[in-house]
Design a protein around this motif. Structure first.
Motif, PDB file in Angstrom:
ATOM      1  N   THR A 261      26.569 -37.229 -43.181  1.00  0.00           N
ATOM      2  CA  THR A 261      25.928 -36.757 -41.961  1.00  0.00           C
ATOM      3  C   THR A 261      24.559 -36.160 -42.299  1.00  0.00           C
ATOM      4  O   THR A 261      24.463 -35.278 -43.148  1.00  0.00           O
ATOM      5  CB  THR A 261      26.794 -35.677 -41.298  1.00  0.00           C
ATOM      6  OG1 THR A 261      28.097 -36.183 -41.186  1.00  0.00           O
ATOM      7  CG2 THR A 261      26.248 -35.318 -39.922  1.00  0.00           C
ATOM      8  N   PRO A 262      23.508 -36.665 -41.661  1.00  0.00           N
ATOM      9  CA  PRO A 262      22.181 -36.098 -41.939  1.00  0.00           C
ATOM     10  C   PRO A 262      22.103 -34.663 -41.447  1.00  0.00           C
ATOM     11  O   PRO A 262      22.617 -34.339 -40.370  1.00  0.00           O
ATOM     12  CB  PRO A 262      21.258 -36.986 -41.124  1.00  0.00           C
ATOM     13  CG  PRO A 262      22.115 -37.558 -40.037  1.00  0.00           C
ATOM     14  CD  PRO A 262      23.485 -37.680 -40.608  1.00  0.00           C
ATOM     15  N   ARG A 263      21.524 -33.826 -42.220  1.00  0.00           N
ATOM     16  CA  ARG A 263      21.366 -32.438 -41.778  1.00  0.00           C
ATOM     17  C   ARG A 263      19.964 -32.236 -41.249  1.00  0.00           C
ATOM     18  O   ARG A 263      18.981 -32.518 -41.905  1.00  0.00           O
ATOM     19  CB  ARG A 263      21.616 -31.479 -42.945  1.00  0.00           C
ATOM     20  CG  ARG A 263      23.025 -31.521 -43.517  1.00  0.00           C
ATOM     21  CD  ARG A 263      24.143 -31.333 -42.509  1.00  0.00           C
ATOM     22  NE  ARG A 263      23.868 -30.273 -41.554  1.00  0.00           N
ATOM     23  CZ  ARG A 263      24.620 -30.060 -40.507  1.00  0.00           C
ATOM     24  NH1 ARG A 263      25.650 -30.793 -40.248  1.00  0.00           N
ATOM     25  NH2 ARG A 263      24.326 -29.080 -39.687  1.00  0.00           N
ATOM     26  N   PHE A 264      19.877 -31.747 -40.065  1.00  0.00           N
ATOM     27  CA  PHE A 264      18.570 -31.420 -39.479  1.00  0.00           C
ATOM     28  C   PHE A 264      18.596 -29.943 -39.121  1.00  0.00           C
ATOM     29  O   PHE A 264      19.607 -29.432 -38.676  1.00  0.00           O
ATOM     30  CB  PHE A 264      18.322 -32.219 -38.201  1.00  0.00           C
ATOM     31  CG  PHE A 264      17.939 -33.643 -38.455  1.00  0.00           C
ATOM     32  CD1 PHE A 264      18.918 -34.570 -38.759  1.00  0.00           C
ATOM     33  CD2 PHE A 264      16.628 -34.036 -38.414  1.00  0.00           C
ATOM     34  CE1 PHE A 264      18.571 -35.870 -38.986  1.00  0.00           C
ATOM     35  CE2 PHE A 264      16.298 -35.342 -38.643  1.00  0.00           C
ATOM     36  CZ  PHE A 264      17.279 -36.265 -38.937  1.00  0.00           C
ATOM     37  N   ASP A 265      17.509 -29.324 -39.294  1.00  0.00           N
ATOM     38  CA  ASP A 265      17.415 -27.934 -38.831  1.00  0.00           C
ATOM     39  C   ASP A 265      17.127 -27.937 -37.352  1.00  0.00           C
ATOM     40  O   ASP A 265      16.205 -28.592 -36.909  1.00  0.00           O
ATOM     41  CB  ASP A 265      16.306 -27.192 -39.574  1.00  0.00           C
ATOM     42  CG  ASP A 265      16.715 -26.967 -41.008  1.00  0.00           C
ATOM     43  OD1 ASP A 265      15.838 -27.077 -41.865  1.00  0.00           O
ATOM     44  OD2 ASP A 265      17.888 -26.703 -41.253  1.00  0.00           O
ATOM     45  N   LYS A 266      17.942 -27.219 -36.658  1.00  0.00           N
ATOM     46  CA  LYS A 266      17.660 -27.130 -35.221  1.00  0.00           C
ATOM     47  C   LYS A 266      16.428 -26.266 -35.001  1.00  0.00           C
ATOM     48  O   LYS A 266      16.358 -25.158 -35.501  1.00  0.00           O
ATOM     49  CB  LYS A 266      18.863 -26.502 -34.518  1.00  0.00           C
ATOM     50  CG  LYS A 266      20.025 -27.473 -34.359  1.00  0.00           C
ATOM     51  CD  LYS A 266      20.978 -26.966 -33.299  1.00  0.00           C
ATOM     52  CE  LYS A 266      22.005 -28.037 -32.973  1.00  0.00           C
ATOM     53  NZ  LYS A 266      22.650 -27.776 -31.702  1.00  0.00           N
TER      54      LYS A 266
ATOM     55  N   SER B  76      26.545 -47.401 -30.870  1.00  0.00           N
ATOM     56  CA  SER B  76      27.770 -46.757 -31.345  1.00  0.00           C
ATOM     57  C   SER B  76      27.427 -45.461 -32.064  1.00  0.00           C
ATOM     58  O   SER B  76      26.281 -45.224 -32.431  1.00  0.00           O
ATOM     59  CB  SER B  76      28.509 -47.684 -32.304  1.00  0.00           C
ATOM     60  OG  SER B  76      27.814 -47.740 -33.522  1.00  0.00           O
ATOM     61  N   LEU B  77      28.435 -44.656 -32.252  1.00  0.00           N
ATOM     62  CA  LEU B  77      28.256 -43.377 -32.940  1.00  0.00           C
ATOM     63  C   LEU B  77      27.641 -43.596 -34.320  1.00  0.00           C
ATOM     64  O   LEU B  77      26.718 -42.898 -34.713  1.00  0.00           O
ATOM     65  CB  LEU B  77      29.615 -42.696 -33.046  1.00  0.00           C
ATOM     66  CG  LEU B  77      29.676 -41.260 -33.570  1.00  0.00           C
ATOM     67  CD1 LEU B  77      30.853 -40.563 -32.930  1.00  0.00           C
ATOM     68  CD2 LEU B  77      29.831 -41.240 -35.078  1.00  0.00           C
ATOM     69  N   ASP B  78      28.168 -44.591 -35.028  1.00  0.00           N
ATOM     70  CA  ASP B  78      27.677 -44.828 -36.392  1.00  0.00           C
ATOM     71  C   ASP B  78      26.219 -45.274 -36.384  1.00  0.00           C
ATOM     72  O   ASP B  78      25.438 -44.893 -37.252  1.00  0.00           O
ATOM     73  CB  ASP B  78      28.535 -45.889 -37.091  1.00  0.00           C
ATOM     74  CG  ASP B  78      29.880 -45.312 -37.507  1.00  0.00           C
ATOM     75  OD1 ASP B  78      29.939 -44.080 -37.695  1.00  0.00           O
ATOM     76  OD2 ASP B  78      30.838 -46.080 -37.633  1.00  0.00           O
ATOM     77  N   ARG B  81      24.108 -42.338 -35.801  1.00  0.00           N
ATOM     78  CA  ARG B  81      24.083 -41.525 -37.009  1.00  0.00           C
ATOM     79  C   ARG B  81      23.129 -42.143 -38.046  1.00  0.00           C
ATOM     80  O   ARG B  81      22.375 -41.460 -38.712  1.00  0.00           O
ATOM     81  CB  ARG B  81      25.489 -41.404 -37.580  1.00  0.00           C
ATOM     82  CG  ARG B  81      25.565 -40.327 -38.650  1.00  0.00           C
ATOM     83  CD  ARG B  81      26.930 -40.268 -39.239  1.00  0.00           C
ATOM     84  NE  ARG B  81      27.903 -39.711 -38.315  1.00  0.00           N
ATOM     85  CZ  ARG B  81      29.219 -39.831 -38.493  1.00  0.00           C
ATOM     86  NH1 ARG B  81      29.682 -40.454 -39.527  1.00  0.00           N
ATOM     87  NH2 ARG B  81      30.045 -39.302 -37.629  1.00  0.00           N
ATOM     88  N   ASP B  82      23.203 -43.484 -38.146  1.00  0.00           N
ATOM     89  CA  ASP B  82      22.307 -44.190 -39.077  1.00  0.00           C
ATOM     90  C   ASP B  82      20.838 -43.966 -38.706  1.00  0.00           C
ATOM     91  O   ASP B  82      19.985 -43.757 -39.563  1.00  0.00           O
ATOM     92  CB  ASP B  82      22.595 -45.694 -39.048  1.00  0.00           C
ATOM     93  CG  ASP B  82      23.768 -46.040 -39.954  1.00  0.00           C
ATOM     94  OD1 ASP B  82      24.179 -45.144 -40.719  1.00  0.00           O
ATOM     95  OD2 ASP B  82      24.251 -47.174 -39.883  1.00  0.00           O
ATOM     96  N   GLY B  88      17.474 -44.936 -41.708  1.00  0.00           N
ATOM     97  CA  GLY B  88      17.637 -45.384 -40.343  1.00  0.00           C
ATOM     98  C   GLY B  88      17.682 -46.885 -40.220  1.00  0.00           C
ATOM     99  O   GLY B  88      17.693 -47.617 -41.205  1.00  0.00           O
ATOM    100  N   LEU B  89      17.756 -47.327 -38.978  1.00  0.00           N
ATOM    101  CA  LEU B  89      17.808 -48.761 -38.720  1.00  0.00           C
ATOM    102  C   LEU B  89      16.446 -49.395 -38.896  1.00  0.00           C
ATOM    103  O   LEU B  89      16.313 -50.577 -39.161  1.00  0.00           O
ATOM    104  CB  LEU B  89      18.290 -49.013 -37.292  1.00  0.00           C
ATOM    105  CG  LEU B  89      19.731 -48.618 -37.005  1.00  0.00           C
ATOM    106  CD1 LEU B  89      20.059 -48.855 -35.548  1.00  0.00           C
ATOM    107  CD2 LEU B  89      20.681 -49.424 -37.877  1.00  0.00           C
TER     108      LEU B  89
END
Lengths: 267, 92
Positions: A261-266, B76-78, B81-82, B88-89
């Motif tokens: 999961t990428p972490r981003f600072d809010k 989709s969720l994935d 997320r990507d 990224g895509l």
């Protein structure tokens, strides 16, 4: 605003930045501008040199005129000593004409000198500005501020550059992706309808699944019983803790991988 | 503010609606991070519907940078997320 919308906006803007950075290097633009400024400075300097040359020429002429003037004065004095008043008068009148020229040239000389001073000052100021620009240019190049400014302009032009730098490619890819997703969605629907594929959401349960769930539920009961027996007989119940009922229909679901999961600072 | 729905177009939204949308958006983010696929789908659909309902669609030839971007309705969720991960895509 800190959810998906904002994050996607930030990601795409960063990508557009990169794409536009490639398209037009702001550092090149800055260097070109600096080059232009140097050329301008060169022109001003050449102007100063031209004026200085003219001034020197005037000074030479003035010297010559003054020499002639003093020569005529001498001649007048000699003529007078020899008793030739007519000759002396002629010499003095020529000298007066020369004197007039000298006065004119002196005025011109002063004007040129003023001009030269002004130009020199302008050249110095320009030099200072060009130096300042060079420093600033290096700073900008280092921080990529210019790249960001250009992105804003570029975005407005391309309209969808936030989605992708290359507009043509963007549309192509969006179309490909849509077609691919539609095809996949269709295929998944068919597979699920035929029972070949489990519904990953676990929402819809067919009778086979229900049977399987019931079976696994049964084995869970057996495990629980064993555990309790072990507890009663004083065995190490804690080690059995790992065998927990897992057949809740969720085991099929792709597990979230926190490391991916990428972490981003809010903000 | 201008919001882009990927694959669909841009929508002009009044800033006063953002409180409402923010709730759904944060919910969506939480579901994405928790890997809650069904919840993600429901919330994304709700959020997109809300944006379409509250906003005015911009003409296709409008040249405005979007300030906020939403995934396409069928993402989709994935995939989302990507997109939010570093590569990224879209290759940067």
């Amino acid at each position: 605003m800190s959810g998906v919308m904002k994050r996607m906006g930030m990601v795409f803007r960063a990508k557009a930045n990169k794409a536009l950075d490639r398209a037009e290097d702001p550092r090149e633009t800055l260097d070109y501008s600096y080059q232009k400024q140097l050329e301008l400075l060169q022109k001003v300097r050449r102007g100063v040199a031209d004026v200085a040359t003219s001034r020197k020429r005037l000074e030479l002429q003035l010297n010559q005129l003054q020499n002639n003037s003093s020569k005529l004065e001498d001649q007048g004095r000699k003529a007078l000593a020899l008793g030739r008043e007519d000759l002396a008068r002629e010499a003095l009148s020529r000298r007066a004409a020369l004197q007039q020229q000298v006065t004119d040239l002196e005025t011109q000389h002063q004007t040129l000198q003023g001009e030269e001073e002004k130009l020199t000052l302008a050249a110095q100021r320009l030099q200072a500005k060009v130096d300042a620009f060079r420093t600033k240019k290096e700073t900008i190049k280092a921080t990529y501020t210019a790249a960001q400014a250009q992105t804003r302009i570029g975005e407005a032009f391309s309209g969808i550059s936030e989605e992708m730098g290359d507009v043509g490619l963007a549309i192509q890819r969006a179309e490909d992706k849509t077609a691919q997703l539609q095809a996949r969605a269709g295929a998944i629907d068919e597979l699920m309808a035929s029972g070949a594929l489990d519904d990953p959401s676990g929402m819809a349960k067919d009778d086979i699944q229900a049977e399987l769930d019931a079976l696994s539920g049964g084995s869970d009961v057996e495990l629980e019983l064993q555990r309790m027996k072990a507890e009663l007989s004083g065995g190490s119940a804690g080690s059995q803790q790992a065998i927990e009922p897992g057949g809740k229909g969720e085991s099929e679901q792709p597990s979230a991988q926190p490391t991916d999961t990428p972490r981003f600072d809010k903000p | 503010m201008i919001v882009r729905i990927m694959g669909e177009g841009q929508v002009q939204l009044d800033d006063s609606h953002f409180g409402e949308l923010n709730k759904l958006d944060d919910e969506l983010l939480a579901e994405m991070e928790n890997g809650d696929g069904p919840g993600f789908r429901v919330t994304l659909t709700a959020l997109l519907d809300k944006v379409r309902e509250l906003g005015t669609a911009l003409p296709d030839d409008a040249l405005e940078p979007s300030e906020l971007i939403l995934p396409s309705p069928d993402a989709s969720l994935d995939e989302v997320r990507d997109m939010l991960s570093d590569d990224g895509l879209i290759p940067g």
